[in-house]
Design an enzyme around this catalytic site. Sequence first.
Site, PDB file in Angstrom:
ATOM      1  N   GLY A 255      42.599  40.943  95.260  1.00  0.00           N
ATOM      2  CA  GLY A 255      43.280  41.235  96.509  1.00  0.00           C
ATOM      3  C   GLY A 255      42.748  40.373  97.643  1.00  0.00           C
ATOM      4  O   GLY A 255      43.469  39.583  98.208  1.00  0.00           O
ATOM      5  N   PHE A 256      41.478  40.570  97.962  1.00  0.00           N
ATOM      6  CA  PHE A 256      40.774  39.785  98.989  1.00  0.00           C
ATOM      7  C   PHE A 256      41.428  39.923 100.353  1.00  0.00           C
ATOM      8  O   PHE A 256      41.298  39.051 101.204  1.00  0.00           O
ATOM      9  CB  PHE A 256      40.689  38.299  98.566  1.00  0.00           C
ATOM     10  N   GLY A 483      38.348  44.988  91.087  1.00  0.00           N
ATOM     11  CA  GLY A 483      37.275  44.240  90.449  1.00  0.00           C
ATOM     12  C   GLY A 483      35.926  44.463  91.097  1.00  0.00           C
ATOM     13  O   GLY A 483      34.931  43.871  90.695  1.00  0.00           O
ATOM     14  N   ILE A 649      21.537  49.233  96.752  1.00  0.00           N
ATOM     15  CA  ILE A 649      22.477  48.651  95.805  1.00  0.00           C
ATOM     16  C   ILE A 649      22.778  49.700  94.738  1.00  0.00           C
ATOM     17  O   ILE A 649      21.871  50.212  94.074  1.00  0.00           O
ATOM     18  CB  ILE A 649      21.897  47.373  95.181  1.00  0.00           C
ATOM     19  N   ASN A 651      25.014  49.519  92.001  1.00  0.00           N
ATOM     20  CA  ASN A 651      25.092  49.002  90.634  1.00  0.00           C
ATOM     21  C   ASN A 651      24.657  47.537  90.661  1.00  0.00           C
ATOM     22  O   ASN A 651      25.354  46.676  91.196  1.00  0.00           O
ATOM     23  CB  ASN A 651      26.528  49.123  90.092  1.00  0.00           C
ATOM     24  N   THR A 654      27.436  45.009  89.053  1.00  0.00           N
ATOM     25  CA  THR A 654      28.681  44.738  89.775  1.00  0.00           C
ATOM     26  C   THR A 654      28.385  44.217  91.189  1.00  0.00           C
ATOM     27  O   THR A 654      29.157  43.417  91.727  1.00  0.00           O
ATOM     28  CB  THR A 654      29.564  46.003  89.853  1.00  0.00           C
ATOM     29  N   GLN A 658      29.853  40.842  92.916  1.00  0.00           N
ATOM     30  CA  GLN A 658      30.598  40.810  94.179  1.00  0.00           C
ATOM     31  C   GLN A 658      29.995  39.822  95.163  1.00  0.00           C
ATOM     32  O   GLN A 658      30.702  39.103  95.858  1.00  0.00           O
ATOM     33  CB  GLN A 658      30.616  42.190  94.801  1.00  0.00           C
ATOM     34  N   GLY A 723      31.414  43.634  99.944  1.00  0.00           N
ATOM     35  CA  GLY A 723      32.557  42.823  99.507  1.00  0.00           C
ATOM     36  C   GLY A 723      32.722  41.534 100.293  1.00  0.00           C
ATOM     37  O   GLY A 723      33.297  40.569  99.804  1.00  0.00           O
ATOM     38  N   GLU A 724      32.253  41.542 101.536  1.00  0.00           N
ATOM     39  CA  GLU A 724      32.544  40.394 102.401  1.00  0.00           C
ATOM     40  C   GLU A 724      31.312  39.630 102.859  1.00  0.00           C
ATOM     41  O   GLU A 724      31.396  38.444 103.170  1.00  0.00           O
ATOM     42  CB  GLU A 724      33.356  40.868 103.606  1.00  0.00           C
TER      43      GLU A 724
END
Lengths: 757, 152
Positions: A255-256, A483, A649, A651, A654, A658, A723-724
Site C-alpha cells: 500500500g505505502f 505486509g 520492538i 517482533n 517483522t 519493515q 512503518g515510515e
Amino acid sequence: MSIKYAEAEPATTDATKYVGRAVDRIDGPAKTTGEARFAAEYSYPDLAYAALVHATIPRGRITAIDTAAARAVRGVIDVLTHESTPAMKPPPKPSVLDLSSMVAGTSVNYLGTDEVHWNGQPIAVVVAETPETARYAASLVRPAYQELPAATDFEAEKHHAVPQKSSLISEASANKGDAPAALAAAPYAVDLTFSTPPQSHNAIEPHASTAVWDGDRLTLHEGTQNIPWTRRHLALRFGVPEKGIRILSPYVGGGFGGKGSVWAGTLLAVLAARVTGRAVRLALTRESVYHTVGGRTASTQRVALGAEADGRLTALIHTSVSRTGRTGGSGEQITAGSRHLYAAPNIHLQQNVVQLDLLANTFMRAPGESIGTFAMESAVDELAWKLGMDPIELRMRNEPERDPLGGQEFSGRRLREAYALGAERFGWHARDPRAGAMRDGKWLVGMGVATAYHPSLQMMASVTVRLEAAGTLVVRCGLHEMGMGTATVQAQIAADEMGVPLEQVRVEYGDSDLPPGPQAGGSMQTATAAAGVLAACAKLKRTLTGLARRAPGSPLRGTRPADVQARDGGLYAGGRGLTYKELLSAAGRDHVEAEVKGSTLAFMAKFLRERRKWVKAATGAHFCEVRVDPDTMEVRVSRWLGVFDAGTIINARTAASQLRGGIVMGLGMALSEHTLIDPRNGRVVNPSLSEYHLPVHADVPHIDVEWLNEPDPNMPLGLRGIGEVGITGVAAAVANAVRHATGKRVADLPITLDKLL
Amino acid sequence: MKVNGDVAALDVEPWVSLLDALRERLGVTGPKKGCDQGACGACTVLADGVRINSCLALAVQYDGQEITTIEGVDHPLQEAFVRNDGLQCGYCTSGQICSAIGMLAEHAAGMPSAAGGSGALTEDEVRERMSGNLCRCGAYNGIVDAIMEVAR
C-alpha cells in the site's frame, strides 16, 4: 552509559513473553503456497470485467464521446460514460466532524460530469465478458474535447505557491527568534535549494476491486488501508445503508499510502456492478494506477543554516513548496522533522503549496518527512563540510534536550546512543574525512550519515477478544495487513496478556464486519491496535477472574482479584488456579468475550492533551557507504546500517523487515525513482515498472538494522510505529556519502550519473 | 496443457496470455499480475522447469507443456522464505519462489550471468540472477538469505 541493543535476532526481552521475539509471520505459509487470495482473485459465476478509458487532455470538457465501436465488440456488456450513467452522489466536503470525509482521493464525481481535471482522469468504463475484450473495447472509445488552459508544470508554477494552512495534526509554519537576521550574522552558513521529483508507490499489486451487489447490499473485495472510512464513503456515494456494505480485505499487496484513500477504480467498479447488475472486477493496469491513484508531490525546498565556529546552530530556516491537484490532495508536512531535530535559537519554517491541474497528490510512505529530511539532513552535512567538522559531531552539538520550538519534553529520545552505537558498528572512525580520498580499486568510496525522524501517533480502534471453550483466544479487529506483520504482532501481544500459547491465538482482520480498526497509515496502526488489544484483554481478564471467583469448585473462590494472574493457559493465584478450559466448563460458558470501543472524541482529546506535554517520535541514525565509478559516476550502495530508537520492538523479525523496507524505498528515492510528467500537458510519460525504476535485488546490499529497544514511556507497551521512520533520512545519507566520495553535492533527486559527471 | 500435474483442457483466443489463462480461465491465482509487461516478475511460473514471465507468454504457445505455478510447488524454499522473512505483503512472493527455483536450475546447468557466472552461488550472483523479480516492500535481504540457505 550502557547501551542496550538488539540485532534482528535474537531479541533481548523476557524469554517467557512473545513480545520482542523474532516470531515467523503467521500469514507466511498462505503467502508462500499461493493460498493467499487478493482482491482480484475472487470468482463469481456472473463475473464481468471492467476497463477504464482515460482522458488525454489535462483540463477541459468532453463535448462528445463515441462508444459505438466499443459497443459493437462481441462480448461487451456496457460502456458507461457521463452521458449514459446515473451519477453517484458527490463526495462529501472534508470535515473533522466526520473523519471518513477525508478518504476521498479526489473531489471529482467520476462519470457524473463532463469536466476533465487531469490528464488521465477516467471518463468511461467498459464492462465485458473477458478482460481482453474490456481492454480492447476501451481502446475504441473516442472522446472529443473542448480543451481549457491548464497549469501542469511544477517548475513554472511553484512561484505562485501560497502559505499552506495548518491542520489539526500538522502545523505548516513556525517562527522563533529572528532566523533571517541570525543567518546574516552567522560566521558560518549554508543556504541551499533542493528539489525532489514526483514519485509513485508502485505496490506490486495494482489496485483491484471485485464488486457484487445484492439489492442494496454490496460485497466488495478490495485491497485497502482504510476499511471503515471506505465503507462509509461508499454508503454515502451510493445512497445505501452502511450496514449493508461488506468490505473484505484480508491481504493487501502493498500500500505505502497509495491504498489509503478511495480512488476512481474502487468507485467505478462498484458503479459498474450497480449499473450492469453483474459482479464486476476492475483490476487496474499499471498505467491506470498512475492515472487514477495519486503519488508523492514534487517539492522544492530551501534550507539555510547559520552556525558558530564550534558548530552550534544560530539559525535554522526550512521552507518548502509542494503541490496538490485542483481537485484534491493536501500539502505535505515537509518541515515537520525540522521542528524537532536541532536546538537552534532562531527558527523559521514555512510550508507553501501550489495547486496544479494534475491528479491529486496523496500520502506516500512518510509524506513530507521523507523529502523534508533529505533537504535538512543534506544541509546539515554541507554545514559540517564548511566547518571542517565531523557530521555526527555537528549533530551531537545541536542535539536538543527539549523540543526546540514548543519546549515540551521528549517522550524518550536516544539519538546520541543511536549515533554512538552506529558509529562503532559501522566503522565510522575509519572514514577519511577528506572528499574523494577513499578508494577501493578504481571505485571512489564515500560514507555518509543522516538522521531519521517520524512522529509516533495513535488513533482509535474497537477490539473484541473472545476466549472460546476449546481454549482458543480470538482477537477481532478490522485491521489491515499489507505486509507489516499486523496480525502476527497483535497475536503476540494478546498471547502475552492472556498467558496462552501463540498457536492458540487467532486474529481476525481485514473485514468490515469486524469491530472497526484504525486506518493503516501514519505509522499508527500497531500502536493503536495494541492499545485496544491491551484494554480488551484487561477487561476479559476481569470478567474471567470474576467467573473464577464465583464458579462452583473453583480453586480461586474467594481470592482477591489483584492476586490473580493470567498465565500458562489459565488464571492462577500463587500455586492455585485453573485453566481457561476448566474455567469455562465450570462456569458453563462456551465463550467469554470482552469488547472495547474506539471513540473519535476520546482520541482527539488525548491527542491534543498529550501534544502539550510530550513530543513523541521514532528516530534513528542511518549510515551509508557508496561506491562511485570514477568513469561513469554510477553510484552503488555497498553497505548500510540503520540504528533506531523506536521504542519496544514487538517482533524482531517483522520489525527488521519493515525498517529495511523503508530503507530500500529510500534507496529508490535517492538514486532512481522519478514519475516523469510532461510539463506541456500533465501526462505521466513513464507509467510502467520498466520505465519507473524501483530498486531491484542487485541494487540492495545487506542492510543492517539495529534498535535500542528502550520503551517509550507514553506509548502502549512502549512501542512506536516503524512503518515510515525507516525511509526518512535515507536519501540524505546517500547524498552525503556521494558528497564524501566525489566532492559533489547533489541537491536534486534522484542522484543519477548525469548530475555527477 | 498440464498445470500443476493436472491436465487442463482450454479453448482460448490466440491473444490470451498464459497468465490470464491461468488466473481468469483456470482460477489458478498464485501467479500474480503486477505489470502485465514483463517488468516485475510477479507472474513467474515454470514451463517444463524453465522460469518464464507468464504475462509475456501466449497460452496457445504452451499447448502440451507442463506448467508449474506456486500452487504446484513443494520446495524447501517456501519454508525458508517464511523463516528468513523473505516476504511482506506476499504479492511478489509466488513469482520470487518460482523464479528462484528456475534460477537455481539455471545456475546448476552452468548458465552464465553478468555477476560472474558459474562456480559457487554467491549472494551477488543471486542478486543479479533474481533482479527480474521486483519486491516493493523491500524484502530483498530475506529473499537472498532464504535462497542462500536452500542453495547450501
